[in-house]
Scaffold this motif. Structure first.
Motif, short mmCIF file in Angstrom:
data_model
loop_
_atom_site.label_atom_id
_atom_site.label_comp_id
_atom_site.label_asym_id
_atom_site.label_seq_id
_atom_site.Cartn_x
_atom_site.Cartn_y
_atom_site.Cartn_z
N LYS A 54 49.85 55.56 77.71
CA LYS A 54 49.37 54.19 77.47
C LYS A 54 49.27 53.91 75.98
O LYS A 54 49.63 52.82 75.52
N GLU A 55 48.77 54.90 75.21
CA GLU A 55 48.64 54.72 73.76
C GLU A 55 50.02 54.57 73.11
O GLU A 55 50.21 53.75 72.21
N ILE A 56 50.97 55.39 73.57
CA ILE A 56 52.33 55.31 73.03
C ILE A 56 52.93 53.95 73.36
O ILE A 56 53.53 53.28 72.50
N TYR A 57 52.76 53.51 74.61
CA TYR A 57 53.27 52.21 75.04
C TYR A 57 52.66 51.08 74.20
O TYR A 57 53.36 50.19 73.71
N ASN A 58 51.32 51.11 74.04
CA ASN A 58 50.63 50.04 73.30
C ASN A 58 51.13 49.93 71.86
O ASN A 58 51.29 48.83 71.33
N ARG A 59 51.39 51.10 71.24
CA ARG A 59 51.86 51.09 69.85
C ARG A 59 53.27 50.51 69.76
O ARG A 59 53.54 49.65 68.92
N ALA A 60 54.16 50.96 70.65
CA ALA A 60 55.53 50.46 70.64
C ALA A 60 55.56 48.96 70.96
O ALA A 60 56.29 48.19 70.34
N PHE A 61 54.71 48.55 71.91
CA PHE A 61 54.64 47.14 72.30
C PHE A 61 54.20 46.28 71.11
O PHE A 61 54.77 45.22 70.85
N SER A 62 53.18 46.76 70.41
CA SER A 62 52.66 46.02 69.24
C SER A 62 53.73 45.85 68.16
O SER A 62 53.88 44.77 67.58
N LEU A 63 54.48 46.92 67.92
CA LEU A 63 55.54 46.87 66.89
C LEU A 63 56.67 45.92 67.31
O LEU A 63 57.22 45.20 66.47
N LEU A 64 57.01 45.92 68.59
CA LEU A 64 58.04 45.00 69.08
C LEU A 64 57.58 43.55 68.99
O LEU A 64 58.34 42.67 68.60
N LYS A 65 56.32 43.32 69.38
CA LYS A 65 55.79 41.95 69.39
C LYS A 65 55.77 41.35 68.00
O LYS A 65 55.99 40.14 67.82
N LYS A 66 55.49 42.18 66.98
CA LYS A 66 55.49 41.70 65.60
C LYS A 66 56.87 41.18 65.21
O LYS A 66 57.00 40.24 64.43
N LYS A 67 57.89 41.82 65.76
CA LYS A 67 59.27 41.45 65.41
C LYS A 67 59.74 40.24 66.20
O LYS A 67 60.22 39.26 65.64
N LYS A 68 59.62 40.29 67.53
CA LYS A 68 60.05 39.17 68.37
C LYS A 68 59.36 39.28 69.72
O LYS A 68 59.43 40.31 70.38
#
Length: 278
Positions: A54-68
């Motif tokens: 879940k922590e890995i997912y949340n971090r990757a999700f946050s980085l993607l959301k910042k981009k698009k």
């Protein structure tokens, strides 16, 4: 380094961190190779023993959301399907929509007579003079799988309905039974399903034609993938049977009912159109 890191799955199991799995899930978001590599580098640098998926997912999700935002929407597909709950009824509508877009005419929550008793069937689908009955097994909690009891139970119901169906004149033949779940099947469940002739569809089965593959291929994203709508807004739309993102494009007046500003409405619809066209 990453192969020495043990991560904690939602089921409570520990497993080795897989760079390939992270890369595959990021690739499915539609992000380009450069962005995927940047995110992988950041996530890999932040790994520690016992980190949760879940922590890995949340971090990757946050980085993607910042981009698009629509990259993040595609990435959160699995979580978005869990968010269809807790009753499972929106998931039944979602599964019916998948069959509709595959050329079937569907009915949700239909009562069918069996030889012994009546049965409420989640989805009844008709196509080419054939009828299919579909049972949907929805779990709102991650880490729960469908064990062999599920196809055993569904096979018994299917047989009872088919025995009655075949004894009476019908316009269509009842030829197949499906079990569709948003989680995974255990090995026993898969083995029994194949043996008895039930068609099984789960998040990752069958390979390359699983639920996640069909959704991506047909662009049938649930409304819950949106990163711009609030949970309250999503639940309001689900209660109005707006289950798919593409449903909202045709029924955008619901956003007016919610009091969404024109500027935000434009952003939401733009995110959804990008998703459906991707």
């Amino acid at each position: 380094m990453e192969y020495q890191i043990e991560i904690l799955k939602s089921s409570g199991e520990k497993t080795k961190f897989s760079l390939e799995k992270l890369r595959a899930s990021l690739n499915r978001s539609g992000a380009d190779k450069e962005l995927v590599n940047q995110i992988i580098d950041k996530v890999r640098d932040e790994l520690y023993q016992g980190i949760s998926t879940k922590e890995i997912y949340n971090r990757a999700f946050s980085l993607l959301k910042k981009k698009k935002s629509f990259f993040a929407s595609k990435y959160k597909l699995k979580k978005a399907i869990y968010e269809l709950g807790p009753t499972g009824f929106p998931f039944e509508n979602f599964v019916a929509a998948i069959f509709n877009y595959s050329g079937y005419k569907t009915e949700v929550g239909k009562i069918l007579q069996g030889k012994c008793v009546t049965h409420e069937i989640d989805v009844v689908a008709h196509k080419n003079e054939e009828t299919t009955i579909v049972e949907c097994k929805f779990h709102s909690e991650e880490g729960r799988n469908c064990n062999v009891k599920i196809p055993l139970y569904i096979a018994a119901r299917f047989k009872d309905v088919k025995d009655f169906w075949d004894s009476k004149p019908h316009k269509t033949k009842l030829n197949s039974g499906w079990v569709v779940t948003n989680t995974r099947f255990t090995e026993d469940a898969l083995q029994y399903g194949k043996c008895i002739g039930l068609k099984l569809l789960s998040w990752d089965y069958p390979k390359e034609d699983a639920l996640k593959d069909i959704i991506d291929r047909l662009g049938l994203y649930p409304i819950t993938v949106s990163t711009l709508l609030t949970n309250r807004e999503k639940q309001f739309l689900l209660s109005r049977d707006v289950v798919l993102c593409r449903d909202l494009i045709g029924d955008s007046f619901y956003l007016d009912h919610l009091g969404v500003s024109e500027t935000r409405k434009e952003r939401v619809l733009n995110e959804i159109k990008q998703l459906c066209n991707s």
